[in-house]
Design an enzyme around this catalytic site. Structure first.
Site, short mmCIF file in Angstrom:
data_model
loop_
_atom_site.label_atom_id
_atom_site.label_comp_id
_atom_site.label_asym_id
_atom_site.label_seq_id
_atom_site.Cartn_x
_atom_site.Cartn_y
_atom_site.Cartn_z
CG HIS A 162 -1.87 1.08 1.35
ND1 HIS A 162 -2.01 1.85 2.47
CD2 HIS A 162 -2.80 1.55 0.46
CE1 HIS A 162 -2.98 2.73 2.30
NE2 HIS A 162 -3.47 2.57 1.08
NE ARG A 163 -2.15 5.67 1.37
CZ ARG A 163 -2.72 6.33 2.36
NH1 ARG A 163 -1.98 7.14 3.12
NH2 ARG A 163 -4.01 6.22 2.60
CD GLU B 122 -2.59 2.34 -3.48
OE1 GLU B 122 -3.60 3.01 -3.69
OE2 GLU B 122 -1.79 2.60 -2.56
CG ASP C 258 -2.59 6.95 -3.54
OD1 ASP C 258 -3.70 6.41 -3.66
OD2 ASP C 258 -1.79 6.68 -2.63
CG HIS D 75 -3.23 9.02 0.12
ND1 HIS D 75 -3.86 9.69 1.16
CD2 HIS D 75 -4.10 8.04 -0.26
CE1 HIS D 75 -5.03 9.15 1.41
NE2 HIS D 75 -5.21 8.14 0.57
CD GLU E 1 -6.77 5.09 -4.68
OE1 GLU E 1 -5.98 4.54 -3.89
OE2 GLU E 1 -7.78 5.73 -4.31
CE LYS F 258 -6.43 8.29 -2.88
NZ LYS F 258 -7.56 7.64 -2.16
CG ASP G 63 -0.01 0.68 5.37
OD1 ASP G 63 -0.09 1.13 4.22
OD2 ASP G 63 -0.79 1.03 6.29
O1 G3P Z 1 -6.24 0.60 -3.03
C1 G3P Z 1 -6.84 0.72 -1.80
C2 G3P Z 1 -6.42 1.92 -1.04
O2 G3P Z 1 -5.27 2.48 -1.58
C3 G3P Z 1 -7.48 2.91 -1.01
O3 G3P Z 1 -7.33 3.81 0.00
O4 G3P Z 1 -7.04 6.12 0.67
O5 G3P Z 1 -5.19 4.52 0.88
O6 G3P Z 1 -5.82 5.38 -1.33
P1 G3P Z 1 -6.30 5.00 0.03
MG MG Z 2 -4.42 4.54 -2.71
#
Ligand code: G3P
Ligand code: MG
Length: 409
Positions: A49-50, A76, A78, A91, A158, A160, A282
């Site tokens: 994540h990120r 991932e 954003d 993000h 993503e 965002k 994470d």
């Molecule tokens: O891909 C899921 C997650 O990234 C969505 O939430 O706010 O962390 O971008 P957020």
């Molecule tokens: Mg995200």
């Protein structure tokens, strides 16, 4: 109470904040054939994540490299658009939490991050907020991220808050058309695009139908799933609100189901048992260790989060009785927890003061707000709450940065 802790299997590399990037040896043994389309494997795909946001600054190359080195199948990112139309990876809606915008542009610190030009964004430090060893990490662009990918590790992009980045769908399609950076990833089915914004995702899909798209949100009813399956490839949902019966329902509709943001060993095991297609976390190294039979928390020393009281009656930071984390020594030897760091999912950090030794079975309440310290209670004297009342995660580190426990509620 948790039911975690897979037995050690001989893996003993230290997972340290300070040494996390040295964990190349932790890359799991599975080969390139394990990469490829998320959801087409015999285990949930690991999505950092990120990047690897629990152990390194989010949406930075350092984090992407760590996710890759820790065994993520995808990382991932954003994407947003600068005021002059350049894609950048970030993000939040403003730069205040994860950059030094308040130092560089003090008059504009709270302005939308999309109101800054690419040249202005290039002046910001996106690493120092996480820790001094990451100072100087710039805000990356998509090419920077592409250069971190390899045959084992692809990317989830993503869109965002696309309402803040008008035209981002066409810009993204244009960028991904740059063959030198993306052709191999597309050919290997190692790239997906996701968004909470259905209209934006569909706009991108219409421009670039060869890239799989994932809608982020709640699981809809069967009619909604059928409609979604008419154009999208999958759904990404919050694991905390997932009805286990919905896994089969989503997959029966021909969609993959991914869950976010899964930051505990327990929850990773539960989601794996449910048969989800991807787990977004994470801490991709923790999930990779679980999947390859290694100890997910090799430096655990008995000090664990046993309870979180995030929403006590009254104000969360009221004197004496506000929100707190209960640390317990479940081991057999005393542990000096002075200076221990309790880090939540958005990198708020509570600390333990000096002079605290937890004997076996001993407990310490670590409060966010003010109060009078005792042997069983330590107060951080903060004026605003830290612990998210609707769910959060806590990673525990020693003062030297050794990662000893991970807990989610
Ligand atoms: O891909 C899921 C997650 O990234 C969505 O939430 O706010 O962390 O971008 P957020
Ligand atoms: Mg995200």
């Amino acid at each position: 109470m948790r039911n975690i802790r897979k037995p050690a299997t001989g893996f003993s590399a230290a997972v340290c904040l300070t040494a996390a990037l040295a964990l190349g040896a932790a890359v799991p043994a599975f080969g390139a054939e394990k990469a490829g389309p998320p959801g087409k494997q015999d285990r949930p795909a690991i999505v950092g994540h990120r990047g690897s946001a629990g152990l390194s600054p989010e949406n930075t190359v350092a984090g992407f490299e760590q996710a890759r080195n820790h065994g993520a199948d995808l990382f991932e990112v954003d994407v947003q658009l600068s005021s002059d139309g350049e894609i950048f990876l970030f993000h939040d809606a403003t730069g205040t939490r994860t950059s030094n915008v308040a130092e560089v542009f003090p008059e504009r610190a709270g302005d939308p991050i999309t109101s800054f030009s690419a040249a202005e964004l290039s002046q910001l430090d996106a690493g120092a907020y996480f820790g001094g060893s990451f100072a100087g990490e710039p805000i990356p662009d998509l090419r920077d991220a592409a250069l971190v990918t390899n045959p084992r590790t692809g990317i989830n992009i993503e869109l965002k808050s696309p309402e803040n980045s008008p035209g981002v769908e066409a810009k993204l399609a244009e960028a991904l058309g740059e063959k030198r950076y993306w052709q191999r990833l597309i050919a290997r089915d190692q790239i997906v695009v996701s968004s909470f914004d259905e209209a934006s995702l569909r706009t991108f899909h219409d421009l670039m139908p060869q890239i799989p798209v994932l809608l982020i949100g709640a699981v809809p009813d069967d009619a909604g799933l059928a409609a979604l399956a008419g154009w999208a490839d999958g759904l990404v949902t919050n694991y905390r609100t997932l009805d286990p019966a919905d896994v089969a329902r989503v997959q029966a509709a021909g969609l993959t189901l991914d869950v976010y943001t899964v930051n505990s060993v327990d929850a990773m095991q539960q989601m794996t048992a449910l048969g989800v297609d991807s787990i977004i976390t994470d801490f991709p190294g923790v999930l990779s260790a679980l999947q390859t039979g290694r100890n997910p928390l090799p430096d655990a020393n008995g000090v664990e989060v046993s309870t979180v009281v995030a929403d006590p009656p009254g104000n969360d930071v009221q004197p004496q009785n506000g929100e707190y984390v209960l640390l317990t020594n479940t081991g057999s030897v005393p542990v000096d927890v002075s200076g221990y760091v309790l880090q939540d999912a958005v990198i708020n950090r509570l600390t333990v003061g000096s002079g605290y030794v937890l004997n076996p079975g001993g407990e310490l309440r670590v409060y966010t707000g003010p109060g009078t310290n005792t042997a069983e209670r330590y107060y951080n004297n903060r004026t605003t709450a830290v612990l998210n009342n609707t769910g959060d995660s806590l990673a525990i580190f020693t003062p030297g940065g050794t990662f000893v426990d991970l807990y989610a509620y």
